[in-house]
Design a protein around this motif. Structure first.
Motif, PDB file in Angstrom:
ATOM      1  N   THR A  31       0.827  -1.214   0.000  1.00  0.00           N
ATOM      2  CA  THR A  31       0.000   0.000   0.000  1.00  0.00           C
ATOM      3  C   THR A  31       0.855   1.255   0.000  1.00  0.00           C
ATOM      4  N   LEU A  32       1.928   1.242   0.777  1.00  0.00           N
ATOM      5  CA  LEU A  32       2.768   2.432   0.883  1.00  0.00           C
ATOM      6  C   LEU A  32       3.622   2.661  -0.359  1.00  0.00           C
ATOM      7  N   THR A  34       2.809   2.878  -3.418  1.00  0.00           N
ATOM      8  CA  THR A  34       2.162   3.794  -4.355  1.00  0.00           C
ATOM      9  C   THR A  34       1.335   4.864  -3.651  1.00  0.00           C
ATOM     10  N   SER A  35       1.533   5.040  -2.370  1.00  0.00           N
ATOM     11  CA  SER A  35       0.708   5.978  -1.607  1.00  0.00           C
ATOM     12  C   SER A  35       1.176   7.418  -1.821  1.00  0.00           C
ATOM     13  N   ARG A  38       2.932   8.774   1.542  1.00  0.00           N
ATOM     14  CA  ARG A  38       3.911   7.878   2.146  1.00  0.00           C
ATOM     15  C   ARG A  38       4.856   8.629   3.087  1.00  0.00           C
ATOM     16  N   HIS A 295      -3.497   4.710   7.658  1.00  0.00           N
ATOM     17  CA  HIS A 295      -3.247   5.169   6.285  1.00  0.00           C
ATOM     18  C   HIS A 295      -4.556   5.496   5.576  1.00  0.00           C
ATOM     19  N   LEU A 299      -5.484   9.245   4.433  1.00  0.00           N
ATOM     20  CA  LEU A 299      -5.690   9.464   3.010  1.00  0.00           C
ATOM     21  C   LEU A 299      -7.052  10.089   2.750  1.00  0.00           C
TER      22      LEU A 299
END
Length: 371
Positions: A31-32, A34-35, A38, A295, A299
């Motif tokens: 997940t991180l 492409t976050s 991040r 996250h 987000l």
């Protein structure tokens, strides 16, 4: 941990918890990758892990106090708990900002510093000739005074005071004897710490998550460092990164250990290795799960703030403020003014336009953020 101890474990109980921890760590790491938040996620989790580490020891540290103290904008004298939280925060950042492998290298100098033993070696290598000489400086002051130059004399006196201060600091940097009132003379922390590191080297053939959990079990049972009990969790997190289980973040093992029920983490001294290992695996899984939840929440909060400022002119500083609050979690007017290069009044206007929640409840020295 010996190979015989590993073979004696109850694997039918361990494998489900191991699989769950492996899965959640992998999900968070992917997940991180492409976050868009991040960097902010990593910065905020440093604070949260430090707070959780102190909470495990029964101490309460507020997020806003830690953030403001970290940027030297605290409104009150730091408490003992806040100082310890900053020590943990500094050690975690040092591990996170360096290469994945240095933390576990044999006799690593930086690891000695984290363990509280780096100052001795550095002090022994210091040459006494390099220290400032107060006697030589004072004689130069007398020579300059005879020249009847008031300005030169003033500067020479200032140089003498600085030399005295540097000499005093150099003396205090020398290694001190450990007092028996605080340290146990029969406990050789250096040998115990090296034995614990040797036990980590014996787990190279095991999955990284299992090896990290075993390292935590050994740390709890051996207790190699009495005055830094939290360091084992940081090194175990570095082990997960060094062996490639995670690549984008440093797991928050203190957050995970705090998240599990107290009956699981407060084990009796007679608890078996299998039960202790299950506790650490549950903590690793809980740390990754908490990371996924945080996250998603951060987000969503960022998306809401960006929708609120949509359509603003291109020169607006509100997008920069959004990224700052996502990175810090808690901000003050002075912090915004310094980071964005605006006046304090303009910083307060930006905060008001963004509609952030005030977190302190005070009329002065206020802070806003998204917790």
């Amino acid at each position: 941990m010996s190979s015989r101890t590993v073979t004696d474990l109850k694997w039918e109980d361990i494998l489900p918890s191991l699989a769950l921890a492996e899965d959640r760590l992998a999900r968070l790491d992917e997940t991180l990758k492409t976050s868009p938040i991040r960097d902010g996620f990593l910065a905020r989790t440093h604070y949260l892990d430090a707070i959780a580490s102190l909470a495990l020891e029964g101490e309460l540290v507020h997020l806003e106090d830690l953030v403001l103290a970290d940027v030297d904008m605290a409104v009150r004298a730091p408490s003992h708990e806040l100082v310890r939280a900053r020590e943990y925060l500094s050690a975690r950042r040092q591990i996170a900002d360096t290469d994945a492998g240095w933390t576990l290298t044999a006799r690593a100098h930086r690891l000695q510093n984290l363990a509280g033993r780096g100052g001795q070696g550095a002090a022994e290598e210091t040459d006494d000739a390099d220290r400032p000489s107060v006697r030589d400086t004072s004689s130069s002051v007398d020579a300059m005074a005879s020249a009847d130059d008031d300005l030169t004399l003033a500067f020479a006196t200032l140089d003498s005071a600085l030399a005295n201060a540097q000499a005093a600091l150099a003396d205090t940097a020398a290694p001190r004897q450990k007092t028996p009132l605080i340290y146990n003379a029969e406990c050789d922390e250096e040998d115990r710490f090296d034995l614990w590191r040797d036990s980590i080297d014996q787990t190279t053939h095991l999955p990284s998550t299992l090896a990290a959990a075993l390292a935590l079990v050994d740390w709890d049972t051996q207790q190699p460092l009495t005055h830094r009990p939290w360091l084992g969790r940081l090194i175990a997190a570095a082990l997960l990164r060094q062996r490639g289980k995670v690549t984008t973040h440093l797991p928050c093992l203190s957050v995970g250990l705090r998240a599990i029920p107290p009956r699981l983490r407060q084990l009796s001294p007679t608890a078996g290795t299998t039960q202790r290992l299950l506790t650490q695996l549950e903590a690793i899984a809980a740390a990754a799960e908490a990371g996924l939840v945080d996250h998603a929440r951060w987000l969503s909060a960022r998306a809401g703030l960006l929708r609120k400022i949509a359509g603003r002119r291109s020169s607006s500083r509100l997008p920069d403020l959004v990224e700052l609050v996502m990175k810090r979690g808690v901000i003050s007017g002075g912090m915004v003014a310094e980071e964005l290069g605006v006046s304090t009044r303009a910083a307060l206007d930006l905060i008001e336009a963004l509609g952030l929640r005030e977190t302190t409840g005070r009329g002065r020295y206020r802070a806003w953020g998204i917790i």
